[in-house]
Enzyme design. Structure first.
Site, PDB file in Angstrom:
ATOM      1  N   THR A 119       1.096  -0.556  -0.613  1.00  0.00           N
ATOM      2  CA  THR A 119       0.536   0.134  -0.041  1.00  0.00           C
ATOM      3  C   THR A 119       0.858   1.157   0.096  1.00  0.00           C
ATOM      4  OG1 THR A 119      -1.645  -1.226   1.312  1.00  0.00           O
ATOM      5  CG2 THR A 119      -1.863   0.990   1.149  1.00  0.00           C
ATOM      6  N   PHE A 248     -18.621  -4.556   9.541  1.00  0.00           N
ATOM      7  CA  PHE A 248     -17.195  -3.667   9.780  1.00  0.00           C
ATOM      8  C   PHE A 248     -18.439  -2.939  10.714  1.00  0.00           C
ATOM      9  CE2 PHE A 248     -14.127  -5.308   6.806  1.00  0.00           C
ATOM     10  CZ  PHE A 248     -13.630  -5.557   7.327  1.00  0.00           C
ATOM     11  N   LEU A 249     -19.158  -3.347  11.759  1.00  0.00           N
ATOM     12  CA  LEU A 249     -20.426  -2.795  12.254  1.00  0.00           C
ATOM     13  C   LEU A 249     -21.071  -3.331  13.416  1.00  0.00           C
ATOM     14  CD1 LEU A 249     -22.347  -0.644  10.887  1.00  0.00           C
ATOM     15  CD2 LEU A 249     -24.042  -2.193  10.433  1.00  0.00           C
ATOM     16  N   CYS A 259      -3.012  -2.117   9.093  1.00  0.00           N
ATOM     17  CA  CYS A 259      -3.346  -1.725   8.032  1.00  0.00           C
ATOM     18  C   CYS A 259      -4.319  -0.040   8.515  1.00  0.00           C
ATOM     19  CB  CYS A 259      -4.330  -2.440   6.983  1.00  0.00           C
ATOM     20  SG  CYS A 259      -3.362  -3.300   6.420  1.00  0.00           S
ATOM     21  N   ARG A 326       0.254  -5.459  15.850  1.00  0.00           N
ATOM     22  CA  ARG A 326       0.771  -4.324  15.218  1.00  0.00           C
ATOM     23  C   ARG A 326      -0.975  -3.224  15.798  1.00  0.00           C
ATOM     24  NH1 ARG A 326       2.750  -5.239   9.479  1.00  0.00           N
ATOM     25  NH2 ARG A 326       1.770  -7.066   9.365  1.00  0.00           N
TER      26      ARG A 326
HETATM   27  N1  LIG Z   1      -1.351  -6.870   6.429  1.00  0.00           N
HETATM   28  C1  LIG Z   1      -2.126  -6.791   6.226  1.00  0.00           C
HETATM   29  O1  LIG Z   1      -3.106  -7.770   6.791  1.00  0.00           O
HETATM   30  C2  LIG Z   1      -2.442  -6.240   4.129  1.00  0.00           C
HETATM   31  C3  LIG Z   1      -3.037  -6.418   3.926  1.00  0.00           C
HETATM   32  C4  LIG Z   1      -4.067  -5.996   2.564  1.00  0.00           C
HETATM   33  C5  LIG Z   1      -1.858  -4.658   1.736  1.00  0.00           C
HETATM   34  N2  LIG Z   1      -1.219  -4.827   3.256  1.00  0.00           N
HETATM   35  C6  LIG Z   1       0.573  -3.775   2.473  1.00  0.00           C
HETATM   36  O2  LIG Z   1       0.678  -4.970   2.406  1.00  0.00           O
HETATM   37  C7  LIG Z   1       2.351  -4.069   2.986  1.00  0.00           C
HETATM   38  C8  LIG Z   1       3.027  -5.478   3.290  1.00  0.00           C
HETATM   39  O3  LIG Z   1       1.985  -5.609   4.435  1.00  0.00           O
HETATM   40  P1  LIG Z   1       2.806  -6.356   4.704  1.00  0.00           P
HETATM   41  O4  LIG Z   1       1.320  -6.884   6.224  1.00  0.00           O
HETATM   42  O5  LIG Z   1       2.518  -8.037   4.541  1.00  0.00           O
HETATM   43  O6  LIG Z   1       4.476  -6.702   5.652  1.00  0.00           O
HETATM   44  P2  LIG Z   1       5.325  -7.561   6.297  1.00  0.00           P
HETATM   45  O7  LIG Z   1       5.842  -6.419   7.584  1.00  0.00           O
HETATM   46  O8  LIG Z   1       4.378  -9.193   7.370  1.00  0.00           O
HETATM   47  O9  LIG Z   1       5.703  -8.151   5.720  1.00  0.00           O
HETATM   48  C9  LIG Z   1       7.287  -7.518   4.757  1.00  0.00           C
HETATM   49  C10 LIG Z   1       7.934  -7.983   4.370  1.00  0.00           C
HETATM   50  O10 LIG Z   1       9.063  -7.879   3.676  1.00  0.00           O
HETATM   51  C11 LIG Z   1      10.531  -7.919   4.332  1.00  0.00           C
HETATM   52  N3  LIG Z   1      11.335  -7.398   3.464  1.00  0.00           N
HETATM   53  C12 LIG Z   1      11.524  -5.678   3.408  1.00  0.00           C
HETATM   54  N4  LIG Z   1      12.698  -5.314   3.473  1.00  0.00           N
HETATM   55  C13 LIG Z   1      12.954  -5.847   2.399  1.00  0.00           C
HETATM   56  C14 LIG Z   1      13.482  -6.036   1.284  1.00  0.00           C
HETATM   57  N5  LIG Z   1      14.809  -5.033   1.008  1.00  0.00           N
HETATM   58  N6  LIG Z   1      13.423  -6.681   0.252  1.00  0.00           N
HETATM   59  C15 LIG Z   1      12.782  -8.109   0.331  1.00  0.00           C
HETATM   60  N7  LIG Z   1      11.541  -7.763   1.666  1.00  0.00           N
HETATM   61  C16 LIG Z   1      11.649  -7.304   2.904  1.00  0.00           C
HETATM   62  C17 LIG Z   1      10.409  -8.277   5.309  1.00  0.00           C
HETATM   63  O11 LIG Z   1      11.769  -8.650   5.899  1.00  0.00           O
HETATM   64  C18 LIG Z   1       8.918  -9.048   5.823  1.00  0.00           C
HETATM   65  O12 LIG Z   1       8.989 -10.148   5.886  1.00  0.00           O
HETATM   66  C19 LIG Z   1       2.304  -3.213   3.571  1.00  0.00           C
HETATM   67  O13 LIG Z   1       2.221  -1.619   2.440  1.00  0.00           O
HETATM   68  C20 LIG Z   1       0.762  -2.863   3.614  1.00  0.00           C
HETATM   69  O14 LIG Z   1       0.203  -1.941   4.019  1.00  0.00           O
HETATM   70  C21 LIG Z   1      -1.192  -5.223   4.234  1.00  0.00           C
END
Ligand SMILES: NC(=O)c1ccc[n+]([C@@H]2O[C@H](COP(=O)([O-])OP(=O)(O)OC[C@H]3O[C@@H](n4cnc5c(N)ncnc54)[C@H](O)[C@@H]3O)[C@@H](O)[C@H]2O)c1
Length: 436
Positions: A119, A248-249, A259, A326
């Site tokens: 995101t 979500f209610l 997020c 988180r």
């Molecule tokens: N978690 C959710 O429910 C969710 C849902 C939709 C969107 N998102 C978005 O997706 C993105 C990722 O979220 P997440 O929850 O999966 O994060 P996360 O922290 O669980 O995972 C991120 C991963 O990236 C790795 N990383 C960091 N730097 C790196 C690099 N240079 N190269 C390769 N890997 C690297 C980390 O070690 C980690 O394993 C965010 O932008 C978040 O807002 C998350």
């Protein structure tokens, strides 16, 4: 088509495994060696229902590596799934995104499409594309596409395999065609093609809308308490209206997770620097902050001071089905309880290990029975099934004084009324069946 997913967190790993399930060959790369080691042993570093089973089923199609050179070789498509956490000013920290951009510049050996799953604020994709192109100096052709992710933790696998919509934001037919090819077997999903900025905005606008809905119903719940109405009856009545819907209610002690908190702040920040004001989003943020400590406020009715009080904490994860902490309301509450000298025992079916990294000094129990034994007050922060199905009579039997503050409305008031307990929940009448 050779696909790389960079970042093996909730989004990256689930995306990679689901793409493999649909028949693609996928390489997973992460900078954390321990994660890749675990993955190579068939274990997932995160908890998501059904994920390890799918990893096992598709192991022939997935390579896990922390060898950058190997990961970035001969690729057609690179998905970026790294974190975009919040900075102190509320803006999104894009350092991890640019670290991947540097890796792309330094390691790719052919033309490829870069797909942003993370995101990122509106306009970022274009900036990242330019950043990479400027450094590649025409050596290879790269183009960027926005493909935001909508999975919810706890149901991430099914949310991905059966996504309600797949948003494809591109600026060329070439990129759109590649993404449509990748998603061609996601039969249950509607594919929406847009420009890149709109795709980025769809993600933020969706998350912020849901956060707003939660904060709205929490405010209505607080008003229900003051006016003697019952929030569950209210939301039942509201949710049957298809224009509103019942998702979500659920009133509670606010949203957490990786997020909603950061995405509301990031969009608010982005609006502000563009001289727009998102008053509704700001209100959602403020309401949520207060809602998280609502149970502490309620506890003051029963204990003026918490020093030396035995406190049971049930549920630590920000929601059921995940071990993610988180922005979990449990954190701010346990911090307060600790700072005020309470003796804390806590239980969570899967998030205990992660919580003990933040609070190593509190006592963790294996069962709900052990957690509430001899407690003077019990806080419920997560609506786990185990808590919802727990025999209410045991609070009366096992606690020293059965004061239960339920931040997730786990029990029906009629069921609670049968026991000698004090029970406070969100947006419903208090039950005070014992002396304070
Ligand atoms: N978690 C959710 O429910 C969710 C849902 C939709 C969107 N998102 C978005 O997706 C993105 C990722 O979220 P997440 O929850 O999966 O994060 P996360 O922290 O669980 O995972 C991120 C991963 O990236 C790795 N990383 C960091 N730097 C790196 C690099 N240079 N190269 C390769 N890997 C690297 C980390 O070690 C980690 O394993 C965010 O932008 C978040 O807002 C998350």
């Amino acid at each position: 088509m050779k696909i790389l997913v960079s970042g093996t967190g909730y989004v990256g790993l689930v995306t990679a495994v689901c793409l493999a399930e649909k028949g693609h060959n996928v390489v997973c790369y992460d900078v954390v060696k321990e994660k890749i080691d675990m993955l190579n042993q068939g274990k997932s570093p995160i908890y998501e229902a059904g994920l390890e089973e799918l990893m096992q089923k598709n192991k022939e199609r997935i390579i896990y590596t922390y060898n950058k050179k190997e990961a970035y070789k001969d690729l057609d498509v690179i998905f970026i799934g790294v974190g975009t956490p919040e900075r102190v000013d509320g803006s999104a920290n894009l350092d991890y995104i640019y670290a991947v951009a540097d890796d792309i510049v330094e390691n790719i050996n052919k033309d490829c499409l870069v797909v942003m799953k993370s995101t990122v604020p509106i306009g970022t994709n274009y900036k990242v594309e330019k950043y990479i192109q400027d450094r590649l100096k025409g050596k290879h052709r790269i183009e960027i596409a926005s493909n935001p992710e909508f999975l919810a933790q706890g149901t991430a696998v099914i949310d991905t395999l059966e996504a309600q919509r797949i948003i494809i934001g591109t600026h060329s037919k070439w990129a759109e065609k590649i993404l449509k090819e990748i998603y061609k077997d996601f039969e249950k999903s509607v594919i929406v093609s847009t420009d890149i900025n709109s795709a980025e905005m769809i993600k933020y606008a969706s998350n912020d809308f849901l956060a707003l809905k939660i904060s709205y119903i929490n405010e209505i719940a607080n008003l229900c308490e003051a006016l003697g109405a019952n929030i569950e009856d209210v939301t039942l009545g509201m949710g049957l209206d298809k224009r509103i819907g019942n998702k979500f209610l659920n009133a509670g002690i606010g949203y957490g997770g990786s997020c909603f908190p950061k995405d509301t702040k990031a969009l608010h920040w982005l609006a502000k620097i563009n001289e727009c004001e998102l008053k509704t989003v700001k209100a959602a943020i403020d309401v949520n902050q207060n809602q998280k400590i609502r149970l502490i406020e309620k506890s003051k009715k029963y204990y003026e001071h918490l020093k030396g009080i035995n406190v049971a904490v049930l549920g630590l994860a920000f929601k059921p089905g995940t071990d993610d902490l988180r922005e979990a309301p449990s954190i701010i509450n346990v911090e307060y309880l600790e700072n005020n000298g309470a003796n804390i025992k806590a239980w969570d079916p899967i998030a205990q290990k992660n919580f003990s990294k933040i609070f190593p000094q509190i006592n963790y129990c294996d069962t709900i029975d052990d957690t509430i034994k001899d407690a003077d007050i019990c806080f419920i922060f997560t609506e786990w099934e185990q808590i919802k199905k727990y025999d209410i009579s045991k609070y009366e039997k096992l606690m020293r004084k059965a004061v239960i503050l339920d931040g997730r409305n786990c029990y029906k008031l009629d069921d609670v009324k049968q026991y000698n307990i004090i029970y406070e929940s969100i947006g419903r009448k208090s039950i005070e069946n014992i002396k304070k």
